[in-house]
Design a protein around this motif. Sequence first.
Motif, PDB file in Angstrom:
ATOM      1  N   VAL A 183      37.265  56.242  35.872  1.00  0.00           N
ATOM      2  CA  VAL A 183      36.201  56.475  34.893  1.00  0.00           C
ATOM      3  C   VAL A 183      36.773  56.248  33.494  1.00  0.00           C
ATOM      4  CG1 VAL A 183      34.589  58.174  33.950  1.00  0.00           C
ATOM      5  CG2 VAL A 183      35.075  58.122  36.421  1.00  0.00           C
ATOM      6  N   ILE A 184      36.137  55.333  32.723  1.00  0.00           N
ATOM      7  CA  ILE A 184      36.625  55.061  31.365  1.00  0.00           C
ATOM      8  C   ILE A 184      35.688  55.625  30.300  1.00  0.00           C
ATOM      9  CG2 ILE A 184      38.099  53.124  31.986  1.00  0.00           C
ATOM     10  CD1 ILE A 184      35.882  51.205  31.092  1.00  0.00           C
ATOM     11  N   SER A 185      34.466  55.977  30.675  1.00  0.00           N
ATOM     12  CA  SER A 185      33.589  56.719  29.768  1.00  0.00           C
ATOM     13  C   SER A 185      32.595  57.502  30.614  1.00  0.00           C
ATOM     14  CB  SER A 185      32.875  55.800  28.774  1.00  0.00           C
ATOM     15  OG  SER A 185      31.972  54.951  29.434  1.00  0.00           O
ATOM     16  N   ALA A 186      32.244  58.690  30.122  1.00  0.00           N
ATOM     17  CA  ALA A 186      31.292  59.551  30.821  1.00  0.00           C
ATOM     18  C   ALA A 186      30.683  60.489  29.795  1.00  0.00           C
ATOM     19  CB  ALA A 186      31.991  60.339  31.929  1.00  0.00           C
ATOM     20  N   GLY A 187      29.376  60.435  29.658  1.00  0.00           N
ATOM     21  CA  GLY A 187      28.699  61.300  28.704  1.00  0.00           C
ATOM     22  C   GLY A 187      27.584  60.552  28.007  1.00  0.00           C
ATOM     23  N   VAL A 193      36.271  61.319  32.255  1.00  0.00           N
ATOM     24  CA  VAL A 193      37.139  60.215  31.839  1.00  0.00           C
ATOM     25  C   VAL A 193      38.543  60.425  32.415  1.00  0.00           C
ATOM     26  CG1 VAL A 193      38.233  59.084  29.856  1.00  0.00           C
ATOM     27  CG2 VAL A 193      35.811  59.740  29.749  1.00  0.00           C
ATOM     28  N   GLY A 194      39.095  59.340  32.964  1.00  0.00           N
ATOM     29  CA  GLY A 194      40.437  59.373  33.543  1.00  0.00           C
ATOM     30  C   GLY A 194      40.459  59.695  35.021  1.00  0.00           C
ATOM     31  N   GLN A 195      39.340  60.153  35.556  1.00  0.00           N
ATOM     32  CA  GLN A 195      39.270  60.527  36.966  1.00  0.00           C
ATOM     33  C   GLN A 195      39.208  59.286  37.839  1.00  0.00           C
ATOM     34  OE1 GLN A 195      36.015  63.221  37.759  1.00  0.00           O
ATOM     35  NE2 GLN A 195      36.228  63.039  39.979  1.00  0.00           N
ATOM     36  N   HIS A 196      40.015  59.268  38.913  1.00  0.00           N
ATOM     37  CA  HIS A 196      39.934  58.186  39.905  1.00  0.00           C
ATOM     38  C   HIS A 196      38.856  58.577  40.903  1.00  0.00           C
ATOM     39  CE1 HIS A 196      41.023  54.794  42.385  1.00  0.00           C
ATOM     40  NE2 HIS A 196      40.883  55.603  43.416  1.00  0.00           N
ATOM     41  N   ILE A 197      37.929  57.664  41.158  1.00  0.00           N
ATOM     42  CA  ILE A 197      36.846  57.948  42.085  1.00  0.00           C
ATOM     43  C   ILE A 197      36.817  56.889  43.184  1.00  0.00           C
ATOM     44  CG2 ILE A 197      35.412  59.299  40.524  1.00  0.00           C
ATOM     45  CD1 ILE A 197      34.427  55.813  41.035  1.00  0.00           C
ATOM     46  N   SER A 198      36.229  57.250  44.313  1.00  0.00           N
ATOM     47  CA  SER A 198      36.108  56.345  45.457  1.00  0.00           C
ATOM     48  C   SER A 198      34.753  55.671  45.456  1.00  0.00           C
ATOM     49  CB  SER A 198      36.259  57.132  46.763  1.00  0.00           C
ATOM     50  OG  SER A 198      37.530  57.715  46.846  1.00  0.00           O
ATOM     51  N   GLY A 199      34.679  54.486  46.029  1.00  0.00           N
ATOM     52  CA  GLY A 199      33.400  53.822  46.196  1.00  0.00           C
ATOM     53  C   GLY A 199      32.477  54.678  47.040  1.00  0.00           C
ATOM     54  N   GLY A 200      31.234  54.836  46.589  1.00  0.00           N
ATOM     55  CA  GLY A 200      30.283  55.667  47.307  1.00  0.00           C
ATOM     56  C   GLY A 200      30.295  57.127  46.897  1.00  0.00           C
ATOM     57  N   GLN A 201      31.210  57.499  46.000  1.00  0.00           N
ATOM     58  CA  GLN A 201      31.283  58.885  45.536  1.00  0.00           C
ATOM     59  C   GLN A 201      30.162  59.150  44.522  1.00  0.00           C
ATOM     60  OE1 GLN A 201      35.153  60.098  44.074  1.00  0.00           O
ATOM     61  NE2 GLN A 201      34.258  61.624  42.713  1.00  0.00           N
TER      62      GLN A 201
END
Length: 189
Positions: free
Chosen positions: A105-109, A141-149
């Motif tokens: 995640v590079i931006s969230a909000g 921001v900075g969180q690694h996420i999985s496809g489908g999450q």
Amino acid sequence: AVPATAVPAAVGSATIGAAIASAEGAVVAPAAALAPAIDPAAAQAAAEAAALAEQQARDAAWHTPVASYVISSYYGEARGDGGHYAIDLAGPEGQDVFAARSGTVISAGWQGGYGYAVEIDHGDGHTTLYGHLMGEPYVAVGQHISGGQPIGALGSTGDSSGPHLHLELELNGASVDPSSLIPMVDSTL
């Protein structure tokens, strides 16, 4: 010396496998003792490698970002202010929005006209942006996420005419039609 021969070895009425017997019939060594030993560390490493390969295949796959939708605006449609370089997926407000692929995640909000939004860098030059989310994203921001999450809920924040997901895809900073990589149909409703 009397030669040894392989014969079934039995305990009671159950055969337990082959054994090596002398000519007199005495069991010299069970066949299991002659089988190659399995190194537990090697077996664990092989299992971990298989699990990693499976996770990498899932991470490389593209996922449809909402379950129930109708495409309400296609990529490249002419608009009064220019082209629409995204796909809009209209659907029930509040349903989960899923990451189309694994990444960071590079931006969230809050992001102006996009309202609440999430942008994900997929690590290979691809980025996706998910706009008009219902409220604060589920990810940071900075969180690694999985496809489908799940990353947020479908909404109508920012410059929006109704509940929908505004989905953008870029490759090395250039806009790309999301339907060229992300599986979707005209409608699931």
